[in-house]
Design a protein around this motif. Sequence first.
Motif, short mmCIF file in Angstrom:
data_model
loop_
_atom_site.label_atom_id
_atom_site.label_comp_id
_atom_site.label_asym_id
_atom_site.label_seq_id
_atom_site.Cartn_x
_atom_site.Cartn_y
_atom_site.Cartn_z
N LEU A 287 0.85 -1.19 0.00
CA LEU A 287 0.00 0.00 0.00
C LEU A 287 0.88 1.23 0.00
N LEU A 288 0.39 2.28 -0.64
CA LEU A 288 1.08 3.58 -0.62
C LEU A 288 0.06 4.66 -0.32
N THR A 289 0.48 5.63 0.47
CA THR A 289 -0.45 6.70 0.85
C THR A 289 0.33 7.92 1.33
N ASN A 290 -0.39 9.03 1.50
CA ASN A 290 0.17 10.19 2.20
C ASN A 290 -0.57 10.38 3.53
N ASP A 291 -1.31 9.36 3.94
CA ASP A 291 -2.07 9.42 5.19
C ASP A 291 -1.23 8.84 6.31
N GLY A 292 -0.56 9.72 7.03
CA GLY A 292 0.35 9.28 8.09
C GLY A 292 -0.34 8.53 9.19
N GLU A 293 -1.57 8.96 9.49
CA GLU A 293 -2.27 8.31 10.60
C GLU A 293 -2.57 6.85 10.26
N LEU A 294 -3.07 6.63 9.05
CA LEU A 294 -3.38 5.24 8.65
C LEU A 294 -2.10 4.41 8.57
N SER A 295 -1.06 5.01 8.02
CA SER A 295 0.20 4.29 7.91
C SER A 295 0.73 3.88 9.29
N ASN A 296 0.65 4.81 10.24
CA ASN A 296 1.09 4.49 11.61
C ASN A 296 0.26 3.37 12.22
N LEU A 297 -1.04 3.46 11.97
CA LEU A 297 -1.95 2.46 12.52
C LEU A 297 -1.63 1.06 11.96
N LEU A 298 -1.41 1.01 10.64
CA LEU A 298 -1.20 -0.30 10.00
C LEU A 298 0.15 -0.91 10.36
N THR A 299 1.14 -0.06 10.63
CA THR A 299 2.47 -0.61 10.90
C THR A 299 2.75 -0.76 12.40
N HIS A 300 1.81 -0.31 13.23
CA HIS A 300 2.04 -0.44 14.68
C HIS A 300 1.98 -1.91 15.09
N PRO A 301 3.03 -2.41 15.78
CA PRO A 301 3.08 -3.84 16.08
C PRO A 301 1.89 -4.36 16.89
N ASN A 302 1.26 -3.51 17.69
CA ASN A 302 0.13 -4.01 18.50
C ASN A 302 -1.13 -4.27 17.70
N ASN A 303 -1.18 -3.76 16.47
CA ASN A 303 -2.45 -3.86 15.74
C ASN A 303 -2.62 -5.16 14.96
N ASN A 304 -1.58 -5.98 14.95
CA ASN A 304 -1.71 -7.35 14.41
C ASN A 304 -2.35 -7.43 13.03
N ILE A 305 -1.94 -6.59 12.12
CA ILE A 305 -2.47 -6.66 10.75
C ILE A 305 -1.88 -7.91 10.08
N THR A 306 -2.73 -8.75 9.51
CA THR A 306 -2.21 -9.99 8.92
C THR A 306 -1.69 -9.77 7.51
N LYS A 307 -0.59 -10.45 7.20
CA LYS A 307 -0.02 -10.42 5.86
C LYS A 307 0.15 -11.86 5.42
N GLU A 308 -0.32 -12.12 4.21
CA GLU A 308 -0.26 -13.51 3.72
C GLU A 308 0.73 -13.60 2.56
N TYR A 309 1.60 -14.59 2.64
CA TYR A 309 2.64 -14.77 1.63
C TYR A 309 2.59 -16.16 1.04
N ILE A 310 3.15 -16.32 -0.16
CA ILE A 310 3.46 -17.65 -0.66
C ILE A 310 4.97 -17.66 -0.89
N ALA A 311 5.62 -18.66 -0.28
CA ALA A 311 7.08 -18.74 -0.38
C ALA A 311 7.47 -20.00 -1.13
N LYS A 312 8.41 -19.85 -2.05
CA LYS A 312 8.97 -21.02 -2.73
C LYS A 312 10.30 -21.31 -2.05
N VAL A 313 10.40 -22.48 -1.42
CA VAL A 313 11.63 -22.79 -0.70
C VAL A 313 12.26 -24.06 -1.25
N LYS A 314 13.55 -24.14 -1.07
CA LYS A 314 14.31 -25.30 -1.55
C LYS A 314 14.08 -26.47 -0.61
#
Length: 236
Positions: free
Chosen positions: A109-136
């Motif tokens: 995500l990209l924004t100029n909204d500092g408040e939302l950015s702070n909220l989403l990156t704050h460790p207490n807010n537990n925003i989930t991120k889903e990845y697919i990893a290709k591993v050896k």
Amino acid sequence: MERLQKFLSECGVASRRKSEELIVSGKVKVNGEVVKTLGVKVSDSDVVSVNGEMISKSLKEYYLLYKPREVISSVKDEKGRTTVVDLINTETRIYPVGRLDYDTTGVILLTNDGELSNLLTHPNNNITKEYIAKVKGFFKKDDATLLSRGILLNGKKTKPALFKLKKYDKKSDFSYVKVVISEGRNHQVKDMFSFLGYDVLKLKREKYAFLDLSGLKSGEYRKLSLKEVKQLYSLK
Ligand code: URA
């Protein structure tokens, strides 16, 4: 009218708590006067400056980009590499919310909204991120359990996560693993795999909270809808 610290955080200066520190330490002026107390309220017509630099609220913009490989998640790069901001057609000073590695693809995500950015990156807010990893190699069930429960990474235990084998290709000896984490430490997914000796060959972020890549090809982006922005605000 709103509290000065809220105004500063909405302008993207810093989190609300850090903005309070800026105020108390005498770095903030309202209409030319230093304000060191926290109760002060301001309106959009007040002239506010931080360290002598005038700040203002501009219209908020929100983008979801399908980040390609070999693009850096910052506003500028001293080595002249393409940044995620270069890929978005806007005159507004936007910045990425968190980071993906240079070789990681997927939702950012990209924004100029500092408040939302702070909220989403704050460790207490537990925003989930889903990845697919290709591993050896073959990703063992016991290793999935270990990583999902949490391991000690740089002296701090990782929060409960999900590591699940989706597919193993015997011929090439690659595993495809779904990963869901709610933290955003630097290189976290790669470091967690590497802790158990797995090499991550490819990493793609398929989802950020409820937002996915549907309708987008690598390098493409779209604006978030008002409804999506409101939904992101309600995640805290
Ligand atoms: N974890 C990583 O190791 N890299 C990323 O880009 C994102 C999460």
